[in-house]
Design a protein around this motif. Structure first.
Motif, PDB file in Angstrom:
ATOM      1  N   MET A 139      56.019  65.258  16.599  1.00  0.00           N
ATOM      2  CA  MET A 139      56.127  64.942  15.371  1.00  0.00           C
ATOM      3  C   MET A 139      56.566  66.003  14.675  1.00  0.00           C
ATOM      4  SD  MET A 139      52.313  64.584  13.373  1.00  0.00           S
ATOM      5  CE  MET A 139      52.637  64.933  11.644  1.00  0.00           C
ATOM      6  N   ILE A 140      57.056  65.730  13.297  1.00  0.00           N
ATOM      7  CA  ILE A 140      57.550  66.875  12.547  1.00  0.00           C
ATOM      8  C   ILE A 140      56.315  67.263  11.702  1.00  0.00           C
ATOM      9  CG2 ILE A 140      59.052  67.252  10.577  1.00  0.00           C
ATOM     10  CD1 ILE A 140      61.029  65.064  11.907  1.00  0.00           C
ATOM     11  N   LYS A 141      56.301  68.754  11.574  1.00  0.00           N
ATOM     12  CA  LYS A 141      55.114  69.247  10.762  1.00  0.00           C
ATOM     13  C   LYS A 141      55.670  69.673   9.488  1.00  0.00           C
ATOM     14  CE  LYS A 141      53.029  71.127  15.088  1.00  0.00           C
ATOM     15  NZ  LYS A 141      52.439  72.438  15.692  1.00  0.00           N
ATOM     16  N   ALA A 142      56.723  70.041   9.456  1.00  0.00           N
ATOM     17  CA  ALA A 142      57.057  70.666   8.041  1.00  0.00           C
ATOM     18  C   ALA A 142      58.637  70.619   7.699  1.00  0.00           C
ATOM     19  CB  ALA A 142      56.364  72.019   7.862  1.00  0.00           C
ATOM     20  N   VAL A 143      58.944  70.208   6.736  1.00  0.00           N
ATOM     21  CA  VAL A 143      60.312  70.590   6.231  1.00  0.00           C
ATOM     22  C   VAL A 143      60.555  71.553   5.013  1.00  0.00           C
ATOM     23  CG1 VAL A 143      62.543  69.462   5.374  1.00  0.00           C
ATOM     24  CG2 VAL A 143      60.986  68.143   6.731  1.00  0.00           C
ATOM     25  N   MET A 144      61.148  72.511   5.283  1.00  0.00           N
ATOM     26  CA  MET A 144      61.138  73.555   4.067  1.00  0.00           C
ATOM     27  C   MET A 144      62.832  73.767   3.680  1.00  0.00           C
ATOM     28  SD  MET A 144      58.954  76.494   5.538  1.00  0.00           S
ATOM     29  CE  MET A 144      57.596  76.309   6.661  1.00  0.00           C
ATOM     30  N   GLU A 176      62.928  44.843   5.848  1.00  0.00           N
ATOM     31  CA  GLU A 176      62.654  45.666   7.061  1.00  0.00           C
ATOM     32  C   GLU A 176      62.172  47.220   6.602  1.00  0.00           C
ATOM     33  OE1 GLU A 176      65.782  44.688   6.400  1.00  0.00           O
ATOM     34  OE2 GLU A 176      66.964  46.310   5.966  1.00  0.00           O
ATOM     35  N   ALA A 177      62.567  47.640   5.190  1.00  0.00           N
ATOM     36  CA  ALA A 177      62.002  48.745   5.059  1.00  0.00           C
ATOM     37  C   ALA A 177      60.502  48.878   4.843  1.00  0.00           C
ATOM     38  CB  ALA A 177      62.785  49.196   3.795  1.00  0.00           C
ATOM     39  N   VAL A 178      60.091  47.769   4.655  1.00  0.00           N
ATOM     40  CA  VAL A 178      58.456  47.409   4.377  1.00  0.00           C
ATOM     41  C   VAL A 178      57.971  47.587   5.945  1.00  0.00           C
ATOM     42  CG1 VAL A 178      56.602  46.314   3.429  1.00  0.00           C
ATOM     43  CG2 VAL A 178      58.739  46.605   2.260  1.00  0.00           C
ATOM     44  N   ARG A 179      58.589  46.595   6.643  1.00  0.00           N
ATOM     45  CA  ARG A 179      57.946  46.523   8.105  1.00  0.00           C
ATOM     46  C   ARG A 179      58.091  48.241   8.544  1.00  0.00           C
ATOM     47  NH1 ARG A 179      61.181  42.019   8.481  1.00  0.00           N
ATOM     48  NH2 ARG A 179      62.683  42.793   9.837  1.00  0.00           N
ATOM     49  N   LYS A 180      59.003  48.809   8.682  1.00  0.00           N
ATOM     50  CA  LYS A 180      59.049  50.103   9.138  1.00  0.00           C
ATOM     51  C   LYS A 180      57.868  50.925   8.575  1.00  0.00           C
ATOM     52  CE  LYS A 180      63.273  51.403   7.883  1.00  0.00           C
ATOM     53  NZ  LYS A 180      64.546  51.925   7.955  1.00  0.00           N
ATOM     54  N   LYS A 181      57.722  51.210   7.417  1.00  0.00           N
ATOM     55  CA  LYS A 181      56.827  51.927   6.577  1.00  0.00           C
ATOM     56  C   LYS A 181      55.419  51.402   7.250  1.00  0.00           C
ATOM     57  CE  LYS A 181      59.568  54.004   3.488  1.00  0.00           C
ATOM     58  NZ  LYS A 181      59.968  54.629   2.271  1.00  0.00           N
ATOM     59  N   ALA A 182      55.277  49.975   7.263  1.00  0.00           N
ATOM     60  CA  ALA A 182      53.648  49.668   7.565  1.00  0.00           C
ATOM     61  C   ALA A 182      53.669  50.004   9.010  1.00  0.00           C
ATOM     62  CB  ALA A 182      53.755  48.089   7.669  1.00  0.00           C
ATOM     63  N   ILE A 183      54.440  49.837   9.959  1.00  0.00           N
ATOM     64  CA  ILE A 183      54.394  50.424  11.410  1.00  0.00           C
ATOM     65  C   ILE A 183      53.989  52.110  11.264  1.00  0.00           C
ATOM     66  CG2 ILE A 183      55.352  50.892  13.403  1.00  0.00           C
ATOM     67  CD1 ILE A 183      56.966  48.484  13.097  1.00  0.00           C
ATOM     68  N   MET A 184      54.632  52.545  10.564  1.00  0.00           N
ATOM     69  CA  MET A 184      54.497  54.457  10.284  1.00  0.00           C
ATOM     70  C   MET A 184      53.048  54.334   9.831  1.00  0.00           C
ATOM     71  SD  MET A 184      56.624  55.329  11.794  1.00  0.00           S
ATOM     72  CE  MET A 184      58.277  56.254  12.213  1.00  0.00           C
ATOM     73  N   ALA A 185      52.648  53.694   8.782  1.00  0.00           N
ATOM     74  CA  ALA A 185      51.235  53.817   8.205  1.00  0.00           C
ATOM     75  C   ALA A 185      50.199  53.601   9.367  1.00  0.00           C
ATOM     76  CB  ALA A 185      50.924  52.668   7.167  1.00  0.00           C
ATOM     77  N   LEU A 186      50.461  52.437  10.348  1.00  0.00           N
ATOM     78  CA  LEU A 186      49.559  52.117  11.114  1.00  0.00           C
ATOM     79  C   LEU A 186      49.530  53.376  12.551  1.00  0.00           C
ATOM     80  CD1 LEU A 186      49.761  48.235  12.336  1.00  0.00           C
ATOM     81  CD2 LEU A 186      48.022  49.546  11.206  1.00  0.00           C
ATOM     82  N   LEU A 193      58.635  59.840   7.546  1.00  0.00           N
ATOM     83  CA  LEU A 193      57.547  59.050   7.271  1.00  0.00           C
ATOM     84  C   LEU A 193      56.360  59.847   8.051  1.00  0.00           C
ATOM     85  CD1 LEU A 193      56.375  57.635   4.802  1.00  0.00           C
ATOM     86  CD2 LEU A 193      56.624  55.588   6.238  1.00  0.00           C
ATOM     87  N   GLY A 194      55.432  60.146   7.644  1.00  0.00           N
ATOM     88  CA  GLY A 194      54.062  60.530   8.226  1.00  0.00           C
ATOM     89  C   GLY A 194      54.520  61.320   9.622  1.00  0.00           C
ATOM     90  N   GLY A 195      55.832  62.162   9.269  1.00  0.00           N
ATOM     91  CA  GLY A 195      56.177  63.068  10.424  1.00  0.00           C
ATOM     92  C   GLY A 195      56.919  62.583  11.488  1.00  0.00           C
TER      93      GLY A 195
END
Lengths: 902, 167
Positions: B1-6, A106-116, B125-127
């Motif tokens: 979305m999150i822009k930055a964490v410091m 599931e960790a991979v699926r999550k990150k794949a969704i985020m990448a998309l 991840l990705g904000g």
């Protein structure tokens, strides 16, 4: 190596240059060891951006790693994908990522969704066919993946609500399950079941339910449940509560839910925590739109927040106050705002608050007196931060009155303004914008009610000009105000005696380095020398609201053209009939993609066709400059254009390209105007804008004073509407129509005044004195004489003399500036006189003033050029050629307009 | 979305900075400095929220929290809940780091720089907030370190030998 790279990342974070090590980080991701590889990925995501040159070396490795058996490698690669893949490289990794959506981990699926999701943010078109995948993942077995899917769905729904309405039921049921603790215990956080998922879902529901009754009804039960179940003792519980309030305020209103929301808000406001108070104020601001009465019961709490030492809370409260301002409480609120504005140093926020004060004052002002006082305060404290438009608006307001037919109220207002300004002038260090307003008002109305003597006002004005001696704009305003006052005095038949300090000031300005100031000083001198009648027509008192009409058709030239044609001159060929040029111009039109622009340009060219014109006198050419082109480069070009026709023909041909430049740019500019009817005001506004922006651009700022009041009239439609709604008077339109007939005379003025000017320009060109473009603009002072007069002919006669005087003065000033030899000067005066007489002939046929500015200008220039050049065909061909060689209108013009016009 | 964490210490030295939209290094430094300037001008016992539009441009808010000698700062836009972000800081700062290091202090972050980044990558991840279960985060991080250690042990000798040979 791994340690080094981590140190390097750290070093870069501290602000040192680490670019020499980037390549090593890139090399590390190729490594087989997971540890090294992950470190490498970490480093590249922190070092590089998606457009970095080294990315190309990474994409291949990412592709390979996405296929790896080890899910940690895949995760690392996905992390990098989120940060480093740009629009071009998306297709390279997209197939693999879509495959990963079905990965067992599931960790991979999550990150794949985020990448998309990231891809969607970067370029929505590249993944648009994959949107259905998000919907599918919503039904994932793992709640974590489902929660991650909510992020992209939130974005998708924000962009397009309607295509996701069918998901309302699913979202509601998910939310219900979450709220009923059907999720594994691990998702609990501070005894709240999966609060982050709840928050996201509530946000989505708020979007879906806004102004949709049916969708909202599905949500009522579950939102009500959450209200009840929320544990308001923990931070995260309050976060969910707040989100519920936001949701309730956004969806179709439900009485019961609003009540519980109000309860929650009062709990927030009563709490000791600043965070919760802040959230309460924010939530109140949201809810107040739906049910304004809620604010009443929280008044005290709000006032408390206003007194709070916490800046953030204070600002939020001001935001709330701004939202709840009504005409009944505007005075209190604006006073508070101004007080607060004085207490802070943050320019960004100061500007914001000042503009809000202005907005509220304009919107809800209970009385004119109060409005002016408020504006004074705002200007005094934040003058340099306020948009200059506001100042012009204020001047307009004072000039126009408030639209009621009651003249006494207006004059009362003016005299109270004058009084308050005279009082304020005593204070040291006022902002420039405010001083401009003061000078203008004093000049226009300082002596209007007879309370203050002219010498008192002029003394004050001289003080201003001396005290702020390094601010040219203020000085210019002051000089013009002086001129107005003297003019009114002369017109009223009183004897004018200049104060000694005024004299010395003038002396100083006459030798000023600023051509603008110099010009104004000369104007003042000239005006003082005139008799009452002439002065009255040049500067009529209280005529600041009169409109100056513009003859776009250049109809005043018709007679002259006719005459020239009879003499055997070549008729003008409209651009559309010229072969070769047609395509280009069409092409240009496409560039501007504004249908109205076609109409505008054609109008300009069709008109000459009716009368079949040929040679155009320099005088009429000059008239095109009535409205100076705001761009710094344009004046130069346009002046050259006007100059050339009367110079020798070979000069004309050499200057051909430059001239076209100017021509085309003018066209380009013109095309941006939405329609011909508005073009005048727009161009004038441009002038206005540029003068505001750059006081030293003297060529343009010259016209400012002249048209100041008029510009006020034309500031911006929204503002007009605002003022109209405020004061309920259609005064503007009335005035416009009323003044329509009055403007016949100014036109003659203008053209006449330009005769000397253009000849002067010729002269300066001949002697090849390197003059700044600004200097060439001297003819315009007489334009000021936009006096209402019923009989243009009679006035023409009367004015002939003064104009010559002025023009000679102008010539004189130019000589002074350029230090030309006197015999050349004599030559010019001759030319001037000659042109003058000719013009007066033409002018008698005038019916409307010639402010066609650019359109007319281009036409005439073209013609003049073609007839003056060695060979008509030749020059036409050249013309076409030059157009083809990329002399297209600069494409940044629209932006420029946007900037200037706001 | 999150822009930055410091994460920065009370002297304004950055200890961790992660921007989810790329910014040049100089710009990052400037932002960190300005954020610190705002933070230290705030008195005790006020809200943890700051309207950061003058620093980060329109539509940006800032939430900070203060643990021991460290400021944790999250910058985000209006699509995130401020209280939730405050809890995210709590999650990152108190729960996860406490679990990781037991009585976390500034030096832990300095010396375990890559581990902190790993944790952060698990959470955001990705904000977007990806994972909020601190047990889950810890498990992922531990798994990674275990595997890393394993691969490291295997590759340690050949790796160093090859690099030594190539010299």
């Amino acid at each position: 190596m791994k340690e080094y790279i981590i140190r390097l990342v750290y070093v870069e974070m501290l602000g040192h240059d680490a670019s020499f090590g980037y390549i090593h980080a890139v090399k590390m991701i190729h490594d087989d060891s997971l540890l090294v590889k992950r470190t490498g990925y970490l480093a590249v995501t922190l070092f590089l951006n998606e457009d970095h040159d080294l990315i190309i070396l990474i994409v291949n490795t990412i592709q390979k790693d996405l296929k790896s058996d080890n899910y940690l490698v895949v995760c690392a690669a996905l992390n990098a994908v989120c940060k480093l893949i740009n629009e071009e490289t998306i297709p390279a990794v997209l197939p693999q990522i879509v495959e990963l959506l079905a990965h067992p981990k599931e960790a991979v699926r999550k990150k794949a969704i985020m990448a998309l999701h990231r891809f969607y943010q970067k370029s929505s078109s590249s993944v648009s066919h994959l949107v259905s995948n998000f919907r599918k993942r919503l039904c994932d077995n793992d709640p974590g993946v489902m929660g991650a899917t909510l992020c992209p769905l939130f974005d998708l729904i924000t962009n397009d609500v309607n295509s996701y309405k069918d998901l309302v039921i699913s979202f509601v049921s998910i939310l219900k399950q979450v709220a009923e603790r059907r999720l594994p215990k691990a998702y609990d956080y501070h005894q709240m079941p999966a609060p982050f998922i709840q928050i996201k879902l509530l946000k989505i529901l708020a979007l879906l339910g806004s102004s949709d009754k049916q969708a909202s009804e599905n949500m009522y039960t579950v939102v009500g449940d959450i209200f009840r179940k929320c544990d308001s003792s923990s931070n995260i519980g309050n976060a969910v509560l707040y989100e519920c309030i936001c949701c309730v305020s956004s969806i179709y209103p439900n009485h019961k839910l609003l009540e519980s929301a109000a309860d929650a808000i009062s709990r927030f406001l009563k709490s000791d925590s600043h965070n919760l108070k802040y959230m309460g104020i924010d939530a109140l601001g949201r809810l107040i739109k739906i049910s304004p009465e809620i604010a009443e019961q929280h008044q005290l709490a709000v006032i408390d927040c206003l007194e709070d030492p916490d800046d953030t809370l204070k600002r939020k409260t001001f935001e709330l106050l701004y939202k709840m301002t009504k005409s009944t409480n505007v005075e209190v609120i604006v006073d508070r705002m101004i007080d607060y504005m004085n207490s802070i140093n943050d320019n960004h926020y100061k500007t914001e608050i000042a503009s809000r004060c202005v907005e509220l004052a304009e919107q809800f002002a209970p009385s004119n007196q109060w409005f002016i006082q408020t504006m004074n305060k705002v200007f005094e404290h934040a003058g340099d931060l306020v948009n200059i438009k506001v100042a012009h608006n204020l001047m307009r307001l004072i000039a126009e009155g408030f639209g009621e037919d009651d003249d006494t109220a207006d004059s009362q207002l003016r005299s109270s303004a004058v009084e308050s300004y005279l009082h304020i002038l005593g204070e040291p260090k006022l902002p420039s914008v405010f001083l401009q307003v003061i000078c203008w008002v004093l000049g226009e109305y300082g002596t209007a009610d007879g309370k203050y003597s002219a010498s008192y006002i002029t003394g004050k004005l001289c003080d201003v000009a001396e005290a702020y001696s390094n601010d040219e704009t203020v000085k210019a305003y002051a000089v013009t105000a002086l001129m107005k006052i003297y003019a009114f005095e002369i017109a009223a038949g009183r004897k004018v005696d200049m104060l000694p300090e005024c004299h010395s000031l003038m002396e100083e300005f006459l030798a000023s380095h600023s051509t603008d100031l110099q010009q104004r000083a000369y104007e003042l001198q000239a005006v003082i020398g005139l008799d009452a009648h002439a002065v009255e027509s040049i500067l009529p008192s209280d005529a600041s609201c009169e409109d100056i009409e513009v003859d776009k058709a250049l109809s005043f030239l018709n007679d002259y053209i006719q005459e020239s044609i009879e003499k055997g001159a070549q008729p003008y060929i409209p651009e559309s009939e010229r072969t070769g040029m047609l395509n280009i111009s069409n092409f240009r039109n496409q560039d501007h993609h504004e249908a109205s622009s076609h109409g505008l340009r054609f109008e300009a060219y069709e008109l000459p066709k009716q009368t079949v014109q040929a040679r155009i006198p320099p005088a009429s050419l000059a008239s095109t400059e009535l409205v100076p082109v705001p761009e710094a480069m344009y004046p130069r070009e346009s002046y050259q254009t006007t100059t050339v026709p009367s110079v020798s023909s070979d000069a004309a041909s050499t200057e051909l390209k430059l001239r076209l430049d100017g021509v085309q740019k003018r066209w380009g500019r013109q095309t941006h105007f939405p329609s011909t009817s508005t073009s005048n005001s727009t161009s004038l506004k441009t002038v206005n804008g540029i003068t505001q922006v750059d006081g030293s651009n003297t060529a343009n700022s010259r016209t400012r004073e002249t048209y100041d009041s008029r510009k006020q009239v034309e500031i911006s439609p929204e503002k007009q509407k605002l003022a109209a709604s405020l004061f309920g008077g259609p005064s503007k339109t009335e005035k416009k129509s009323a003044t329509g007939h009055k403007s016949s005379k100014p036109s003659s003025h203008m053209v006449k005044s330009h005769a000397p000017k253009s000849s002067m320009e010729v002269a300066s060109e001949k002697t090849s004195v390197q003059q700044p473009p600004d200097l060439l603009d001297f003819g315009e002072p007489t334009v000021k004489s936009t006096a209402p007069s019923l009989d243009p002919f009679k006035d023409l006669e009367g004015l002939l003399e003064p104009t010559t005087q002025v023009s000679s003065a102008v010539n004189h000033s130019s000589t002074a500036a350029v230090t030309k030899s006197p015999d050349i000067m004599g030559l010019y005066t001759e030319t001037t006189a000659g042109a003058h007489h000719k013009d007066s002939d033409i002018l008698s046929g005038l019916s409307k003033p010639p402010m066609t500015n650019m359109v007319g200008g281009t036409t005439t220039m073209q013609v003049a050029q073609s007839s003056k050049g060695p060979n008509l065909k030749d020059s036409l061909e050249k013309d076409a050629l030059v157009r083809q060689i990329g002399v297209t209108p600069s494409s940044q013009n629209p932006n420029l307009f946007k900037d200037i016009l706001g | 979305m999150i822009k930055a964490v410091m994460v920065m210490n009370t002297q304004g030295k950055p200890r961790l900075a992660k921007f989810f939209d790329y910014l040049p290094v100089e710009k990052q430094q400037e932002l960190i400095r300005r954020v610190f300037g705002v933070l230290c001008s705030r008195p005790e016992n006020v809200s943890n929220f700051i309207e950061a539009e003058s620093i980060f441009g329109p539509d940006s808010r800032l939430v900070y929290n203060h643990f021991a000698t460290l400021y944790f700062v999250v910058v985000f836009d209006s699509s995130e809940n401020q209280l939730a972000m405050l809890d995210l800081i709590q999650l990152l700062g108190q729960q996860t780091l406490e679990r990781c290091f037991k009585n976390v202090c500034e030096l832990d972050i300095v010396f375990n720089y890559s581990k902190i980044h790993t944790i952060l990558d698990e959470i955001i991840l990705g904000g977007q907030v990806l994972e909020t279960r601190s047990t889950e985060i810890m498990r992922a991080v531990e798994e990674i370190s275990k595997l890393e250690a394993a691969t490291n042990a295997i590759s340690f000798i050949p790796k160093s030998a090859s690099s030594w040979l190539s010299r």
